[in-house]
Design an enzyme around this catalytic site. Structure first.
Site, PDB file in Angstrom:
ATOM      1  CD1 TRP A  31     -31.711 -72.333 -96.933  1.00 58.35           C
ATOM      2  CD2 TRP A  31     -31.093 -74.154 -95.782  1.00 58.35           C
ATOM      3  NE1 TRP A  31     -30.619 -71.998 -96.182  1.00 58.35           N
ATOM      4  CE2 TRP A  31     -30.221 -73.099 -95.458  1.00 58.35           C
ATOM      5  CE3 TRP A  31     -30.904 -75.400 -95.189  1.00 58.35           C
ATOM      6  CZ2 TRP A  31     -29.163 -73.271 -94.571  1.00 58.35           C
ATOM      7  CZ3 TRP A  31     -29.857 -75.561 -94.307  1.00 58.35           C
ATOM      8  CH2 TRP A  31     -29.005 -74.504 -93.996  1.00 58.35           C
ATOM      9  NE  ARG A  32     -28.880 -69.238 -99.753  1.00 61.14           N
ATOM     10  CZ  ARG A  32     -27.763 -68.696 -99.301  1.00 61.14           C
ATOM     11  NH1 ARG A  32     -26.604 -69.078 -99.800  1.00 61.14           N
ATOM     12  NH2 ARG A  32     -27.797 -67.776 -98.376  1.00 61.14           N
ATOM     13  CD  GLU A  44     -34.931 -67.981 -93.026  1.00 57.15           C
ATOM     14  OE1 GLU A  44     -34.498 -67.580 -91.936  1.00 57.15           O
ATOM     15  OE2 GLU A  44     -34.308 -67.827 -94.095  1.00 57.15           O
ATOM     16  CD  GLN A  49     -34.277 -74.114 -83.014  1.00 55.68           C
ATOM     17  OE1 GLN A  49     -35.220 -73.343 -83.045  1.00 55.68           O
ATOM     18  NE2 GLN A  49     -34.385 -75.339 -82.588  1.00 55.68           N
ATOM     19  CE1 TYR A 127     -34.969 -63.028 -91.097  1.00 58.96           C
ATOM     20  CE2 TYR A 127     -35.746 -65.111 -90.192  1.00 58.96           C
ATOM     21  CZ  TYR A 127     -34.874 -64.401 -90.992  1.00 58.96           C
ATOM     22  OH  TYR A 127     -33.931 -65.066 -91.696  1.00 58.96           O
ATOM     23  CG  ASP A 145     -31.235 -62.157 -90.136  1.00 55.83           C
ATOM     24  OD1 ASP A 145     -30.743 -61.089 -90.595  1.00 55.83           O
ATOM     25  OD2 ASP A 145     -30.807 -63.278 -90.451  1.00 55.83           O
ATOM     26  CB  CYS A 201     -21.073 -57.265 -92.977  1.00 53.43           C
ATOM     27  SG  CYS A 201     -21.074 -55.781 -91.955  1.00 53.43           S
ATOM     28  CB  CYS A 208     -14.395 -53.306 -95.296  1.00 52.00           C
ATOM     29  SG  CYS A 208     -15.204 -53.250 -93.682  1.00 52.00           S
ATOM     30  CB  CYS A 211     -17.925 -55.168 -98.409  1.00 49.29           C
ATOM     31  SG  CYS A 211     -19.652 -54.748 -98.148  1.00 49.29           S
TER      32      CYS A 211
HETATM   33  S1  SF4 Z   1     -17.993 -52.203 -95.906  1.00 48.93           S
HETATM   34 FE1  SF4 Z   1     -19.365 -53.927 -95.981  1.00 48.93          FE
HETATM   35  S2  SF4 Z   1     -18.361 -55.432 -94.652  1.00 48.93           S
HETATM   36 FE2  SF4 Z   1     -17.454 -53.455 -94.166  1.00 48.93          FE
HETATM   37  S3  SF4 Z   1     -18.672 -52.691 -92.448  1.00 48.93           S
HETATM   38 FE3  SF4 Z   1     -19.539 -51.865 -94.340  1.00 48.93          FE
HETATM   39  S4  SF4 Z   1     -21.191 -53.292 -94.854  1.00 48.93           S
HETATM   40 FE4  SF4 Z   1     -19.855 -54.309 -93.404  1.00 48.93          FE
END
Ligand code: SF4
Length: 352
Positions: A31-32, A44, A49, A127, A145, A201, A208, A211
């Site tokens: 879908w992208r 979406e 679901q 949404y 979401d 996340c 992290c 991230c």
């Molecule tokens: S650093 Fe990024 S992955 Fe870690 S809790 Fe924060 S937003 Fe979430």
């Protein structure tokens, strides 16, 4: 007042690193490619679901059969429900078609690029409207979401329960204010927030170190990731005991349309809740349906979990000369009848 408002979380700093990360790391999902409003909308609704991996095949099959909004509007209901079989929430498929008819009748088959008009369509809430507007039209419209709520609550260490509509509204306002200028950046920002929640996340094990907004994350700074988001207490699901009759005749298996309750309007193997059975044995229930020449061969237990209810099902295999219901061959049941998963699993009773 939410914590992020009190302490002024710098939301305006997150679009740039998130968009850059998304462009380098995004998954190739069907879908992208060519994200038209129709394609974004269908994906979406499916993704509400089911997981991305499971939705992929459903989506490809759906688009192959119904490539545009007009094809969806004109699709016979039985075919539509068959395409939706296994996804559950059949009312969503019906709403898709009702909305498609309105788009054809009112807008000549062209989706309106305006929130109010989109939200007037059946099944399209805040949404989904945000997702269509930002991803397909490149508008400055957030789509908040569960993934986005989780990411934002960790970034800001906001203690508001994420189920609180006021928190969602507050977050939507904060995000809307920092959306990039209209166009591809808007589309990518929305998808970046969703993708970060899906890939990095994650609910129980945020990565992290990988991230792109780690430096802006208060939960990561304080080691409080596990405390966010603040979730509502889980309610016990209501349980319902139900008898299901897999009646096999020389012409095929008996099915009927459900007249009430969960899955109303869908095909089922004839069934009865234990409370409606009022203590009657299986044989007496069958006789009450007007059946005479039959034999109950065996039974097996199944379970099916809906959002708010759990069915504990006892399914009886019944051999009969005939049945006062519609009858389909096993091949027809497979190819042409949209049978909800709750009932389809009972077919394994034939295999013993
Ligand atoms: S650093 Fe990024 S992955 Fe870690 S809790 Fe924060 S937003 Fe979430």
């Amino acid at each position: 007042m939410a914590a992020s408002e009190r302490e002024g979380y710098p939301f305006h700093l997150i679009p740039a690193p998130l968009i850059g990360w998304y462009r380098a790391n995004r998954r190739a999902l069907p879908w992208r490619e060519n994200p038209t409003p129709y394609r974004v909308w269908v994906s979406e609704i499916m993704l509400q679901q089911t997981r991305v991996e499971a939705a992929r095949d459903y989506y490809l099959r759906f688009l192959r059969e119904l490539p545009d909004v007009r094809a969806l509007a004109e699709c016979p209901e039985e075919k539509l429900l068959k395409l939706w079989e296994g996804l559950g929430y059949y009312s969503r498929a019906r709403n898709l078609q009702r909305a498609a008819k309105i788009v054809c009748e009112r807008y000549g088959g062209v989706f309106p690029a305006e929130e109010r008009a989109l939200r007037e369509l059946p099944g399209i809430g805040e949404y989904t409207a945000g997702a269509i507007l930002s991803i397909a039209f490149g508008k400055r419209a957030p789509a908040v979401d569960g993934n986005v709520l989780r990411v934002a609550s960790r970034l800001t260490e906001d203690p508001s329960p994420v189920s609180d509509p006021r928190y969602k509204a507050h977050l939507s306002r904060e995000l809307a204010a920092v959306y990039p200028s209209e166009g591809r950046d808007c589309s990518d920002f929305t998808q970046a927030l969703m993708e970060l929640g899906a890939l990095v996340c994650k609910p129980s094990s945020p990565d992290c170190a990988a991230c792109p907004v780690r430096a802006l994350c208060r939960a990561a700074e304080h080691g409080t990731q596990a405390s966010f988001p603040v979730l509502p207490e889980k309610k016990e699901k209501r349980r319902e005991d139900i008898f299901v009759f897999l009646i096999r005749t020389p012409r095929g298996i008996a099915v009927r349309k459900r007249e009430a309750g969960v899955l109303k309007g869908m095909w089922e193997f004839p069934s009865l809740t234990l409370s409606d059975a009022g203590g009657k044995a299986a044989e007496d229930i069958l006789k009450g349906w007007g059946m005479s020449a039959f034999k109950v061969e065996r039974s097996r237990k199944y379970t099916h979990i809906f959002t708010h209810i759990r069915w504990d099902m006892t399914c009886f295999l019944v051999e009969a000369d005939s049945a006062p219901f519609c009858v389909f061959s096993e091949a027809e049941l497979e190819s042409a009848v949209s049978l909800p998963t709750a009932f389809r699993q009972c077919l394994s009773l034939l295999e013993e």
